[in-house]
Design a protein around this motif. Structure first.
Motif, PDB file in Angstrom:
ATOM      1  N   VAL A  96       0.844  -1.198   0.000  1.00 10.51           N
ATOM      2  CA  VAL A  96       0.000   0.000   0.000  1.00 10.51           C
ATOM      3  C   VAL A  96       0.876   1.242   0.000  1.00 10.51           C
ATOM      4  CG1 VAL A  96      -1.670   1.338   1.345  1.00 10.51           C
ATOM      5  CG2 VAL A  96      -1.978  -1.114   1.099  1.00 10.51           C
ATOM      6  N   LEU A  97       1.895   1.260   0.853  1.00 12.29           N
ATOM      7  CA  LEU A  97       2.786   2.420   0.914  1.00 12.29           C
ATOM      8  C   LEU A  97       3.524   2.635  -0.409  1.00 12.29           C
ATOM      9  CD1 LEU A  97       4.288   2.110   4.516  1.00 12.29           C
ATOM     10  CD2 LEU A  97       2.482   3.646   3.731  1.00 12.29           C
ATOM     11  N   CYS A 144       3.288  11.795  -0.673  1.00 14.45           N
ATOM     12  CA  CYS A 144       2.377  11.269   0.351  1.00 14.45           C
ATOM     13  C   CYS A 144       3.092  10.204   1.191  1.00 14.45           C
ATOM     14  CB  CYS A 144       1.131  10.694  -0.325  1.00 14.45           C
ATOM     15  SG  CYS A 144      -0.108  10.064   0.817  1.00 14.45           S
ATOM     16  N   LYS A 145       3.800   9.321   0.511  1.00 18.18           N
ATOM     17  CA  LYS A 145       4.539   8.259   1.205  1.00 18.18           C
ATOM     18  C   LYS A 145       5.622   8.864   2.100  1.00 18.18           C
ATOM     19  CE  LYS A 145       7.515   4.275   0.416  1.00 18.18           C
ATOM     20  NZ  LYS A 145       8.185   3.438  -0.567  1.00 18.18           N
ATOM     21  N   GLU A 146       6.346   9.835   1.567  1.00 10.30           N
ATOM     22  CA  GLU A 146       7.420  10.462   2.338  1.00 10.30           C
ATOM     23  C   GLU A 146       6.868  11.112   3.613  1.00 10.30           C
ATOM     24  OE1 GLU A 146      10.969  13.804   1.751  1.00 10.30           O
ATOM     25  OE2 GLU A 146       9.358  13.672   0.277  1.00 10.30           O
ATOM     26  N   LEU A 152       7.668   9.955   7.479  1.00  7.66           N
ATOM     27  CA  LEU A 152       8.221  10.892   8.451  1.00  7.66           C
ATOM     28  C   LEU A 152       7.345  10.975   9.699  1.00  7.66           C
ATOM     29  CD1 LEU A 152       9.338  13.799   6.080  1.00  7.66           C
ATOM     30  CD2 LEU A 152      10.845  12.293   7.409  1.00  7.66           C
ATOM     31  N   SER A 153       6.042  10.889   9.483  1.00  9.37           N
ATOM     32  CA  SER A 153       5.106  10.963  10.603  1.00  9.37           C
ATOM     33  C   SER A 153       5.125   9.703  11.449  1.00  9.37           C
ATOM     34  CB  SER A 153       3.693  11.206  10.072  1.00  9.37           C
ATOM     35  OG  SER A 153       2.748  11.076  11.111  1.00  9.37           O
ATOM     36  N   ARG A 154       4.973   8.563  10.810  1.00 13.37           N
ATOM     37  CA  ARG A 154       4.778   7.320  11.549  1.00 13.37           C
ATOM     38  C   ARG A 154       6.065   6.575  11.905  1.00 13.37           C
ATOM     39  NH1 ARG A 154       0.589   9.829  11.874  1.00 13.37           N
ATOM     40  NH2 ARG A 154      -1.461   8.876  11.813  1.00 13.37           N
ATOM     41  N   ALA A 198      -3.010   8.647   3.184  1.00 13.42           N
ATOM     42  CA  ALA A 198      -2.252   7.414   3.453  1.00 13.42           C
ATOM     43  C   ALA A 198      -3.013   6.510   4.418  1.00 13.42           C
ATOM     44  CB  ALA A 198      -0.879   7.752   4.006  1.00 13.42           C
ATOM     45  N   LEU A 199      -3.555   7.091   5.476  1.00 10.62           N
ATOM     46  CA  LEU A 199      -4.294   6.293   6.463  1.00 10.62           C
ATOM     47  C   LEU A 199      -5.547   5.673   5.863  1.00 10.62           C
ATOM     48  CD1 LEU A 199      -3.929   8.519   9.653  1.00 10.62           C
ATOM     49  CD2 LEU A 199      -2.884   6.282   9.232  1.00 10.62           C
TER      50      LEU A 199
END
Length: 193
Positions: free
Chosen positions: A130-131, A138-140, A144-146, A173-174
């Motif tokens: 999915v990623l 969006c992936k980047e 960085l967030s998760r 993404a979520l």
């Protein structure tokens, strides 16, 4: 005319590039040899099957850091080592016949750990897929967030974008991950009962 099969080293290079088909070819080429080697010592089908899956799962998980020059030698050594560990730990559980399964203590907590490992790996692979399908930015932002645990403001500052853009990209993404995880859980619940 039949197409020549790729060599082990060619397959290994592809596996290190996350090629699932190459991994499947390698697994199909060697699983029976690993199983036979372990069965020679253990004489336990279930333990040998789990051992084979554990070895190949370990190869897949460590594909980026493992250095394998000869797969045949590596797998023979790995299976002997795993057999030795099982015997030393006394992890071979003898089969116990019981008249009343419900009378067993904590029977509700019995878990097939091999199956759980496979389900976890399937979930992990699905998340990676999915990623991989997300747009690059969006992936980047999601990573960085998760994975780097940066706040939305820190990501915005680092990438030179607005905090609102960061929030929108994480939401996208979520949403993609939720859809994927629901599909996986559905297949686990309804097809692996």
């Amino acid at each position: 005319m039949t197409k020549a099969q790729p060599s082990d080293s060619e397959l290994w290079k592809l596996i290190q590039l996350d090629n699932n088909k190459a991994f499947d070819l390698l697994f199909n080429r060697y699983w029976s040899a690993v199983y036979t080697t372990s069965f020679t010592y253990l004489k336990d089908q279930e333990a040998c099957t789990e051992l084979v899956h554990d070895i190949f799962l370990n190869i897949w998980r460590n594909r980026h850091s493992l250095e394998v020059t000869s797969f045949k030698n590596y797998l023979t050594t790995a299976s002997r080592y795993q057999v030795y560990k099982l015997i030393k730990r006394g992890k071979l559980n003898p089969i116990v016949l019981v008249d009343e399964y419900d009378a067993l203590p904590d029977s509700s907590y019995v878990v097939n750990q091999g199956e759980e490992k496979i389900r976890y790996q399937e979930m992990e692979n699905s998340i990676e897929l999915v990623l991989a399908k997300l747009p690059k930015k969006c992936k980047e932002i999601f990573m960085l967030s998760r994975f780097d645990n940066l706040s939305n403001q820190e990501i915005a500052d680092k990438l030179g974008i607005s905090k609102r853009t960061v929030e929108n990209q994480i939401t996208i993404a979520l949403k993609a991950l939720r859809i994927s995880i629901k599909a996986i859980l559905y297949s686990i619940i309804f097809f692996n009962i």
